[in-house]
Write a protein that holds these residues in place. Structure first.
Motif, PDB file in Angstrom:
ATOM      1  N   GLU A 175       0.841  -1.185   0.000  1.00 23.25           N
ATOM      2  CA  GLU A 175       0.000   0.000   0.000  1.00 23.25           C
ATOM      3  C   GLU A 175       0.880   1.240   0.000  1.00 23.25           C
ATOM      4  N   LEU A 176       0.287   2.371  -0.328  1.00 19.04           N
ATOM      5  CA  LEU A 176       0.992   3.629  -0.195  1.00 19.04           C
ATOM      6  C   LEU A 176       0.781   4.120   1.228  1.00 19.04           C
ATOM      7  N   ASP A 177       1.865   4.473   1.884  1.00 21.06           N
ATOM      8  CA  ASP A 177       1.836   4.890   3.286  1.00 21.06           C
ATOM      9  C   ASP A 177       1.375   6.340   3.382  1.00 21.06           C
ATOM     10  N   GLN A 178       0.104   6.522   3.688  1.00 22.61           N
ATOM     11  CA  GLN A 178      -0.483   7.858   3.750  1.00 22.61           C
ATOM     12  C   GLN A 178      -0.008   8.663   4.959  1.00 22.61           C
ATOM     13  N   GLU A 179       0.645   8.009   5.907  1.00 21.86           N
ATOM     14  CA  GLU A 179       1.149   8.674   7.111  1.00 21.86           C
ATOM     15  C   GLU A 179       2.563   9.230   6.916  1.00 21.86           C
ATOM     16  N   THR A 180       3.229   8.852   5.820  1.00 17.33           N
ATOM     17  CA  THR A 180       4.619   9.225   5.601  1.00 17.33           C
ATOM     18  C   THR A 180       4.772  10.010   4.304  1.00 17.33           C
ATOM     19  N   LEU A 181       5.587  11.039   4.355  1.00 19.44           N
ATOM     20  CA  LEU A 181       5.972  11.780   3.156  1.00 19.44           C
ATOM     21  C   LEU A 181       7.486  11.692   3.017  1.00 19.44           C
ATOM     22  N   THR A 182       7.947  11.424   1.803  1.00 21.68           N
ATOM     23  CA  THR A 182       9.381  11.394   1.563  1.00 21.68           C
ATOM     24  C   THR A 182       9.902  12.831   1.465  1.00 21.68           C
ATOM     25  N   SER A 183      11.206  12.970   1.355  1.00 18.27           N
ATOM     26  CA  SER A 183      11.790  14.309   1.236  1.00 18.27           C
ATOM     27  C   SER A 183      11.351  15.003  -0.053  1.00 18.27           C
ATOM     28  N   LYS A 184      10.874  14.212  -1.020  1.00 15.41           N
ATOM     29  CA  LYS A 184      10.395  14.774  -2.286  1.00 15.41           C
ATOM     30  C   LYS A 184       8.879  15.009  -2.272  1.00 15.41           C
ATOM     31  N   GLY A 185       8.230  14.668  -1.162  1.00 16.06           N
ATOM     32  CA  GLY A 185       6.798  14.918  -1.025  1.00 16.06           C
ATOM     33  C   GLY A 185       5.884  13.800  -1.479  1.00 16.06           C
ATOM     34  N   TYR A 186       6.404  12.582  -1.598  1.00 11.45           N
ATOM     35  CA  TYR A 186       5.606  11.439  -2.044  1.00 11.45           C
ATOM     36  C   TYR A 186       5.226  10.542  -0.877  1.00 11.45           C
ATOM     37  N   HIS A 187       4.111   9.855  -1.010  1.00 11.01           N
ATOM     38  CA  HIS A 187       3.730   8.800  -0.069  1.00 11.01           C
ATOM     39  C   HIS A 187       4.361   7.509  -0.585  1.00 11.01           C
ATOM     40  N   PRO A 188       5.348   6.955   0.125  1.00  9.30           N
ATOM     41  CA  PRO A 188       6.050   5.766  -0.379  1.00  9.30           C
ATOM     42  C   PRO A 188       5.229   4.487  -0.186  1.00  9.30           C
ATOM     43  N   ALA A 189       5.574   3.489  -0.967  1.00  3.17           N
ATOM     44  CA  ALA A 189       4.945   2.172  -0.823  1.00  3.17           C
ATOM     45  C   ALA A 189       5.498   1.491   0.425  1.00  3.17           C
ATOM     46  N   ARG A 190       4.698   0.573   0.962  1.00  6.04           N
ATOM     47  CA  ARG A 190       5.171  -0.218   2.102  1.00  6.04           C
ATOM     48  C   ARG A 190       4.476  -1.563   2.100  1.00  6.04           C
ATOM     49  N   LEU A 191       5.129  -2.532   2.711  1.00  7.42           N
ATOM     50  CA  LEU A 191       4.575  -3.866   2.882  1.00  7.42           C
ATOM     51  C   LEU A 191       3.700  -3.851   4.126  1.00  7.42           C
ATOM     52  N   THR A 192       2.451  -4.307   4.017  1.00  8.99           N
ATOM     53  CA  THR A 192       1.534  -4.239   5.149  1.00  8.99           C
ATOM     54  C   THR A 192       1.499  -5.509   5.988  1.00  8.99           C
ATOM     55  N   ASP A 193       1.792  -6.659   5.383  1.00  8.26           N
ATOM     56  CA  ASP A 193       1.730  -7.924   6.118  1.00  8.26           C
ATOM     57  C   ASP A 193       2.815  -8.864   5.603  1.00  8.26           C
ATOM     58  N   GLN A 194       3.938  -8.840   6.255  1.00  7.81           N
ATOM     59  CA  GLN A 194       5.088  -9.636   5.826  1.00  7.81           C
ATOM     60  C   GLN A 194       4.778 -11.127   5.800  1.00  7.81           C
ATOM     61  N   SER A 195       3.946 -11.603   6.695  1.00  7.09           N
ATOM     62  CA  SER A 195       3.644 -13.035   6.767  1.00  7.09           C
ATOM     63  C   SER A 195       2.842 -13.530   5.565  1.00  7.09           C
ATOM     64  N   ARG A 196       2.139 -12.648   4.873  1.00  9.42           N
ATOM     65  CA  ARG A 196       1.340 -13.042   3.709  1.00  9.42           C
ATOM     66  C   ARG A 196       2.078 -12.882   2.386  1.00  9.42           C
ATOM     67  N   CYS A 197       3.224 -12.221   2.412  1.00  4.49           N
ATOM     68  CA  CYS A 197       3.995 -11.995   1.181  1.00  4.49           C
ATOM     69  C   CYS A 197       4.662 -13.291   0.744  1.00  4.49           C
ATOM     70  N   THR A 198       4.512 -13.635  -0.536  1.00  4.34           N
ATOM     71  CA  THR A 198       5.103 -14.869  -1.062  1.00  4.34           C
ATOM     72  C   THR A 198       6.496 -14.647  -1.640  1.00  4.34           C
ATOM     73  N   GLY A 199       6.900 -13.406  -1.775  1.00  7.05           N
ATOM     74  CA  GLY A 199       8.207 -13.110  -2.360  1.00  7.05           C
ATOM     75  C   GLY A 199       8.230 -13.253  -3.865  1.00  7.05           C
ATOM     76  N   CYS A 200       7.091 -13.103  -4.508  1.00 11.72           N
ATOM     77  CA  CYS A 200       7.000 -13.282  -5.966  1.00 11.72           C
ATOM     78  C   CYS A 200       7.810 -12.232  -6.732  1.00 11.72           C
ATOM     79  N   ALA A 201       8.062 -11.103  -6.119  1.00 10.14           N
ATOM     80  CA  ALA A 201       8.868 -10.004  -6.667  1.00 10.14           C
ATOM     81  C   ALA A 201       8.211  -9.250  -7.820  1.00 10.14           C
ATOM     82  N   LEU A 202       6.919  -9.426  -8.016  1.00 13.80           N
ATOM     83  CA  LEU A 202       6.229  -8.647  -9.044  1.00 13.80           C
ATOM     84  C   LEU A 202       6.334  -7.150  -8.750  1.00 13.80           C
ATOM     85  N   CYS A 203       6.281  -6.802  -7.479  1.00 15.90           N
ATOM     86  CA  CYS A 203       6.386  -5.395  -7.098  1.00 15.90           C
ATOM     87  C   CYS A 203       7.730  -4.812  -7.523  1.00 15.90           C
TER      88      CYS A 203
END
Length: 76
Positions: A27-55
């Motif tokens: 998801e995009l982290d709506q609570e965080t802004l980068t130094s360039k003013g963007y909402h960065p992506a983040r992993l929300t549930d590490q236990s459900r990630c399969t590591g497919c690397a599509l992202c």
């Protein structure tokens, strides 16, 4: 369990990784802004990630790294 790191200094919050994730754990982290003013992506549930690397494959800014061990299992 997979380990994904999003480098906020490269992520521009385009959301492509969110749209391709088959497990809906990015998801995009709506609570965080980068130094360039963007909402960065983040992993929300590490236990459900399969590591497919599509992202990581779709990221135009090469901001996502997926870690796995030599057997194809993901390192914690």
């Amino acid at each position: 369990m997979s380990r994904i790191i999003v480098d906020d200094s490269y992520c521009k919050g385009c959301g492509l990784c969110v749209t391709v994730c088959p497990r809906d754990v990015m998801e995009l982290d709506q609570e965080t802004l980068t130094s360039k003013g963007y909402h960065p992506a983040r992993l929300t549930d590490q236990s459900r990630c399969t590591g497919c690397a599509l992202c990581a494959q779709i990221c135009p800014d090469v901001a996502i790294t997926v870690f796995k061990d030599a057997k194809g299992e993901v390192k914690a």
